[in-house]
Design a protein around this motif. Structure first.
Motif, PDB file in Angstrom:
ATOM      1  N   TYR A 169       0.839  -1.195   0.000  1.00  0.00           N
ATOM      2  CA  TYR A 169       0.000   0.000   0.000  1.00  0.00           C
ATOM      3  C   TYR A 169       0.878   1.250   0.000  1.00  0.00           C
ATOM      4  O   TYR A 169       0.638   2.207  -0.740  1.00  0.00           O
ATOM      5  N   ILE A 170       1.904   1.227   0.850  1.00  0.00           N
ATOM      6  CA  ILE A 170       2.757   2.414   0.995  1.00  0.00           C
ATOM      7  C   ILE A 170       3.454   2.746  -0.334  1.00  0.00           C
ATOM      8  O   ILE A 170       3.489   3.903  -0.761  1.00  0.00           O
ATOM      9  N   ASP A 171       3.976   1.714  -1.004  1.00  0.00           N
ATOM     10  CA  ASP A 171       4.633   1.941  -2.307  1.00  0.00           C
ATOM     11  C   ASP A 171       3.650   2.538  -3.312  1.00  0.00           C
ATOM     12  O   ASP A 171       3.979   3.479  -4.039  1.00  0.00           O
TER      13      ASP A 171
ATOM     14  N   TYR B 159       8.514  16.934  -6.081  1.00  0.00           N
ATOM     15  CA  TYR B 159       9.228  16.073  -5.160  1.00  0.00           C
ATOM     16  C   TYR B 159      10.694  15.974  -5.534  1.00  0.00           C
ATOM     17  O   TYR B 159      11.054  15.604  -6.638  1.00  0.00           O
ATOM     18  N   SER B 160      11.532  16.283  -4.563  1.00  0.00           N
ATOM     19  CA  SER B 160      12.963  16.337  -4.836  1.00  0.00           C
ATOM     20  C   SER B 160      13.541  14.929  -4.876  1.00  0.00           C
ATOM     21  O   SER B 160      12.959  13.977  -4.393  1.00  0.00           O
TER      22      SER B 160
ATOM     23  N   ARG C  52      14.769   9.188  -2.591  1.00  0.00           N
ATOM     24  CA  ARG C  52      15.766   8.217  -2.128  1.00  0.00           C
ATOM     25  C   ARG C  52      15.456   7.717  -0.719  1.00  0.00           C
ATOM     26  O   ARG C  52      16.122   6.826  -0.221  1.00  0.00           O
ATOM     27  N   GLN C  53      14.443   8.291  -0.056  1.00  0.00           N
ATOM     28  CA  GLN C  53      14.068   7.808   1.274  1.00  0.00           C
ATOM     29  C   GLN C  53      13.317   6.489   1.146  1.00  0.00           C
ATOM     30  O   GLN C  53      12.775   6.180   0.091  1.00  0.00           O
ATOM     31  N   ALA C  54      13.246   5.735   2.263  1.00  0.00           N
ATOM     32  CA  ALA C  54      12.385   4.551   2.284  1.00  0.00           C
ATOM     33  C   ALA C  54      10.960   5.045   2.023  1.00  0.00           C
ATOM     34  O   ALA C  54      10.602   6.152   2.444  1.00  0.00           O
TER      35      ALA C  54
ATOM     36  N   ALA D 286       9.268   8.539   3.166  1.00  0.00           N
ATOM     37  CA  ALA D 286       8.947   9.544   2.142  1.00  0.00           C
ATOM     38  C   ALA D 286       7.496  10.002   2.276  1.00  0.00           C
ATOM     39  O   ALA D 286       7.206  11.203   2.159  1.00  0.00           O
ATOM     40  N   LEU D 287       6.583   9.062   2.576  1.00  0.00           N
ATOM     41  CA  LEU D 287       5.176   9.455   2.780  1.00  0.00           C
ATOM     42  C   LEU D 287       5.057  10.404   3.963  1.00  0.00           C
ATOM     43  O   LEU D 287       4.344  11.411   3.903  1.00  0.00           O
ATOM     44  N   CYS D 288       5.776  10.087   5.051  1.00  0.00           N
ATOM     45  CA  CYS D 288       5.760  10.972   6.227  1.00  0.00           C
ATOM     46  C   CYS D 288       6.287  12.358   5.845  1.00  0.00           C
ATOM     47  O   CYS D 288       5.712  13.378   6.234  1.00  0.00           O
TER      48      CYS D 288
END
Ligand code: HEC
Length: 192
Positions: free
Chosen positions: A25-27, A41-42, A47-49, A53-55
Protein backbone atom coordinates in the motif's frame (compact mmCIF):
# COMPACT_ATOMS: atom_id res chain seq x y z
CA UNK A 1 6.91 -18.46 -33.86
CA UNK A 2 3.69 -19.47 -32.20
CA UNK A 3 5.48 -21.85 -29.82
CA UNK A 4 7.80 -19.10 -28.68
CA UNK A 5 5.13 -16.46 -28.42
CA UNK A 6 2.72 -18.18 -26.05
CA UNK A 7 5.13 -19.07 -23.19
CA UNK A 8 6.70 -15.61 -23.41
CA UNK A 9 3.32 -13.97 -23.12
CA UNK A 10 2.39 -16.19 -20.18
CA UNK A 11 5.64 -15.39 -18.41
CA UNK A 12 5.12 -11.70 -18.99
CA UNK A 13 1.59 -11.83 -17.57
CA UNK A 14 2.76 -13.86 -14.59
CA UNK A 15 5.51 -11.34 -13.94
CA UNK A 16 3.08 -8.44 -14.11
CA UNK A 17 0.59 -10.17 -11.82
CA UNK A 18 3.19 -11.04 -9.18
CA UNK A 19 4.64 -7.55 -9.39
CA UNK A 20 1.25 -6.11 -8.65
CA UNK A 21 0.42 -8.36 -5.71
CA UNK A 22 3.91 -7.72 -4.25
CA UNK A 23 3.27 -3.98 -4.30
CA UNK A 24 2.59 -2.65 -0.80
CA UNK A 25 0.00 0.00 0.00
CA UNK A 26 2.76 2.41 1.00
CA UNK A 27 4.63 1.94 -2.31
CA UNK A 28 1.44 2.39 -4.32
CA UNK A 29 0.37 5.51 -2.42
CA UNK A 30 3.84 7.03 -2.77
CA UNK A 31 3.89 6.40 -6.52
CA UNK A 32 0.44 7.95 -6.86
CA UNK A 33 1.58 11.08 -4.99
CA UNK A 34 4.76 11.35 -7.02
CA UNK A 35 2.81 11.10 -10.27
CA UNK A 36 0.28 13.67 -9.05
CA UNK A 37 2.97 15.98 -7.69
CA UNK A 38 5.13 16.04 -10.80
CA UNK A 39 8.26 18.13 -10.26
CA UNK A 40 7.40 19.02 -6.67
CA UNK A 41 9.23 16.07 -5.16
CA UNK A 42 12.96 16.34 -4.84
CA UNK A 43 15.42 13.53 -5.49
CA UNK A 44 16.26 13.45 -1.78
CA UNK A 45 12.70 12.51 -1.00
CA UNK A 46 12.65 9.80 -3.62
CA UNK A 47 15.77 8.22 -2.13
CA UNK A 48 14.07 7.81 1.27
CA UNK A 49 12.38 4.55 2.28
CA UNK A 50 8.81 4.72 0.93
CA UNK A 51 7.16 4.99 4.39
CA UNK A 52 9.57 7.76 5.45
CA UNK A 53 8.95 9.54 2.14
CA UNK A 54 5.18 9.45 2.78
CA UNK A 55 5.76 10.97 6.23
CA UNK A 56 7.98 13.69 4.71
CA UNK A 57 5.48 14.57 1.98
CA UNK A 58 2.74 14.94 4.60
CA UNK A 59 5.06 16.72 7.07
CA UNK A 60 4.62 13.85 9.55
CA UNK A 61 0.84 14.25 9.73
CA UNK A 62 -0.70 11.54 7.57
CA UNK A 63 -4.19 12.27 6.23
CA UNK A 64 -7.00 10.19 7.76
CA UNK A 65 -7.45 7.99 4.69
CA UNK A 66 -3.75 7.05 4.66
CA UNK A 67 -3.47 6.42 8.41
CA UNK A 68 -5.36 3.10 8.62
CA UNK A 69 -3.59 1.17 5.84
CA UNK A 70 -0.25 2.76 6.80
CA UNK A 71 -0.54 1.48 10.39
CA UNK A 72 -1.73 -1.91 9.19
CA UNK A 73 1.35 -2.28 7.02
CA UNK A 74 3.67 -1.18 9.84
CA UNK A 75 2.12 -3.83 12.14
CA UNK A 76 2.49 -6.60 9.59
CA UNK A 77 6.28 -6.41 9.70
CA UNK A 78 6.66 -6.83 13.47
CA UNK A 79 8.61 -9.94 14.48
CA UNK A 80 8.49 -11.58 17.91
CA UNK A 81 11.07 -13.50 19.98
CA UNK A 82 11.44 -17.16 18.98
CA UNK A 83 10.19 -18.36 22.39
CA UNK A 84 7.12 -16.10 22.15
CA UNK A 85 7.92 -14.36 25.46
CA UNK A 86 7.43 -10.60 25.21
CA UNK A 87 8.76 -9.97 28.72
CA UNK A 88 12.38 -11.08 29.19
CA UNK A 89 14.89 -10.32 31.93
CA UNK A 90 14.76 -6.75 33.30
CA UNK A 91 18.41 -6.88 34.39
CA UNK A 92 19.42 -7.31 30.75
CA UNK A 93 17.00 -4.58 29.71
CA UNK A 94 18.51 -2.02 32.08
CA UNK A 95 21.80 -1.41 30.22
CA UNK A 96 19.95 -1.27 26.90
CA UNK A 97 17.61 1.46 28.19
CA UNK A 98 20.42 3.40 29.84
CA UNK A 99 23.22 3.22 27.26
CA UNK A 100 23.54 5.87 24.59
CA UNK A 101 24.94 3.50 21.99
CA UNK A 102 22.25 0.87 22.60
CA UNK A 103 18.61 1.89 23.28
CA UNK A 104 19.35 5.47 24.33
CA UNK A 105 15.79 5.49 25.71
CA UNK A 106 16.73 7.80 28.61
CA UNK A 107 17.71 10.59 26.23
CA UNK A 108 14.06 11.03 25.28
CA UNK A 109 12.18 9.59 28.26
CA UNK A 110 12.05 10.35 31.99
CA UNK A 111 11.66 7.30 34.25
CA UNK A 112 15.07 5.68 34.70
CA UNK A 113 16.61 5.69 38.18
CA UNK A 114 20.07 5.71 36.55
CA UNK A 115 19.91 8.69 34.17
CA UNK A 116 18.29 12.09 34.10
CA UNK A 117 15.68 11.63 31.42
CA UNK A 118 15.04 13.83 28.41
CA UNK A 119 11.60 15.09 27.46
CA UNK A 120 11.37 14.52 23.71
CA UNK A 121 9.01 11.64 24.46
CA UNK A 122 6.40 11.25 27.21
CA UNK A 123 7.55 10.37 30.73
CA UNK A 124 7.66 6.64 31.35
CA UNK A 125 7.87 7.12 35.12
CA UNK A 126 6.16 4.23 36.96
CA UNK A 127 5.35 2.64 33.61
CA UNK A 128 4.91 -0.68 35.43
CA UNK A 129 1.68 0.58 37.03
CA UNK A 130 -0.01 -0.45 33.78
CA UNK A 131 0.39 -4.05 34.94
CA UNK A 132 1.71 -7.02 33.00
CA UNK A 133 -1.39 -8.15 31.11
CA UNK A 134 -0.89 -9.68 27.69
CA UNK A 135 -2.30 -6.52 26.08
CA UNK A 136 0.13 -4.23 27.94
CA UNK A 137 3.12 -6.47 27.12
CA UNK A 138 2.12 -6.64 23.45
CA UNK A 139 1.59 -2.87 23.18
CA UNK A 140 4.91 -2.10 24.86
CA UNK A 141 6.81 -4.64 22.75
CA UNK A 142 5.26 -3.43 19.51
CA UNK A 143 5.81 0.27 20.28
CA UNK A 144 9.51 -0.44 20.81
CA UNK A 145 9.78 -2.79 17.81
CA UNK A 146 8.10 -0.38 15.42
CA UNK A 147 6.83 2.85 16.96
CA UNK A 148 5.12 3.78 13.69
CA UNK A 149 2.61 0.96 14.20
CA UNK A 150 1.09 3.23 16.89
CA UNK A 151 2.53 6.69 16.33
CA UNK A 152 3.13 7.03 12.58
CA UNK A 153 6.04 9.27 11.59
CA UNK A 154 7.16 9.95 15.18
CA UNK A 155 10.85 10.60 15.97
CA UNK A 156 11.32 7.57 18.24
CA UNK A 157 13.65 5.04 16.62
CA UNK A 158 11.95 1.90 15.31
CA UNK A 159 14.26 -0.43 17.17
CA UNK A 160 13.24 -3.80 15.75
CA UNK A 161 12.22 -2.52 12.35
CA UNK A 162 15.54 -0.72 11.95
CA UNK A 163 17.57 -3.69 13.18
CA UNK A 164 18.90 -1.67 16.16
CA UNK A 165 17.70 -4.24 18.71
CA UNK A 166 16.93 -7.96 18.35
CA UNK A 167 13.46 -9.24 19.38
CA UNK A 168 14.96 -10.84 22.54
CA UNK A 169 16.64 -7.55 23.49
CA UNK A 170 13.34 -5.71 23.07
CA UNK A 171 11.70 -8.27 25.38
CA UNK A 172 14.38 -7.46 28.00
CA UNK A 173 13.55 -3.75 27.71
CA UNK A 174 9.83 -4.57 28.05
CA UNK A 175 10.69 -6.39 31.29
CA UNK A 176 12.73 -3.40 32.50
CA UNK A 177 9.62 -1.22 32.04
CA UNK A 178 6.97 -3.67 33.29
CA UNK A 179 8.43 -6.16 35.77
CA UNK A 180 7.28 -5.13 39.28
CA UNK A 181 10.72 -6.21 40.58
CA UNK A 182 12.58 -3.99 38.09
CA UNK A 183 14.60 -1.06 39.44
CA UNK A 184 12.58 1.02 36.99
CA UNK A 185 9.50 0.42 39.14
CA UNK A 186 11.04 0.16 42.62
CA UNK A 187 13.46 3.13 42.55
CA UNK A 188 12.67 6.82 42.01
CA UNK A 189 13.23 8.29 38.55
CA UNK A 190 16.03 10.81 38.09
CA UNK A 191 14.69 14.13 36.86
CA UNK A 192 16.02 17.60 36.27
C1 HEC B 1 14.50 10.14 19.86
C2 HEC B 1 13.65 10.09 21.00
C3 HEC B 1 13.20 8.76 21.51
C4 HEC B 1 13.96 7.66 21.82
C5 HEC B 1 15.47 7.47 21.66
C6 HEC B 1 13.06 6.70 22.38
N1 HEC B 1 11.79 7.18 22.40
FE1 HEC B 1 10.13 6.23 23.08
N2 HEC B 1 8.96 7.74 22.42
C7 HEC B 1 9.42 8.91 21.88
C8 HEC B 1 8.29 9.73 21.52
C9 HEC B 1 8.35 11.12 20.89
C10 HEC B 1 7.13 8.99 21.86
C11 HEC B 1 5.67 9.42 21.70
C12 HEC B 1 5.20 9.15 20.32
C13 HEC B 1 4.28 10.23 19.83
O1 HEC B 1 3.41 10.70 20.59
O2 HEC B 1 4.45 10.65 18.68
C14 HEC B 1 7.60 7.76 22.44
C15 HEC B 1 6.75 6.77 22.93
C16 HEC B 1 7.18 5.67 23.66
C17 HEC B 1 6.32 4.74 24.35
C18 HEC B 1 4.80 4.80 24.46
C19 HEC B 1 4.46 5.67 25.65
C20 HEC B 1 3.08 5.49 26.20
O3 HEC B 1 2.75 6.27 27.14
O4 HEC B 1 2.32 4.63 25.78
C21 HEC B 1 7.13 3.81 24.95
C22 HEC B 1 6.71 2.62 25.80
C23 HEC B 1 8.49 4.16 24.61
N3 HEC B 1 8.48 5.29 23.84
C24 HEC B 1 9.61 3.44 25.04
C25 HEC B 1 10.89 3.69 24.56
C26 HEC B 1 12.01 2.80 24.82
C27 HEC B 1 11.95 1.55 25.68
C28 HEC B 1 13.07 3.33 24.17
C29 HEC B 1 14.44 2.74 24.04
C30 HEC B 1 14.56 1.36 23.60
C31 HEC B 1 12.64 4.58 23.55
N4 HEC B 1 11.30 4.75 23.80
C32 HEC B 1 13.46 5.44 22.84
C33 HEC B 1 10.74 9.28 21.69
C34 HEC B 1 11.82 8.44 21.87
Amino acid sequence: MRRFYLPTLLLLLLGLASGQTGQSYIDTELQRLIQAGGQNYSNTLLRQAPDQALCSIHRNKLPAEVLGPFIEEQRKNIKYPADGKLMGDWKQGEPIFNTLARGNCFSCHVGSPLNIGGNVGPSLEKYGQRGTSEAVQKYTYEVIYNTWAYFPCTVMYRFGHGGLLKPEEIAHVVAYLLDPASDFNTKPALKR
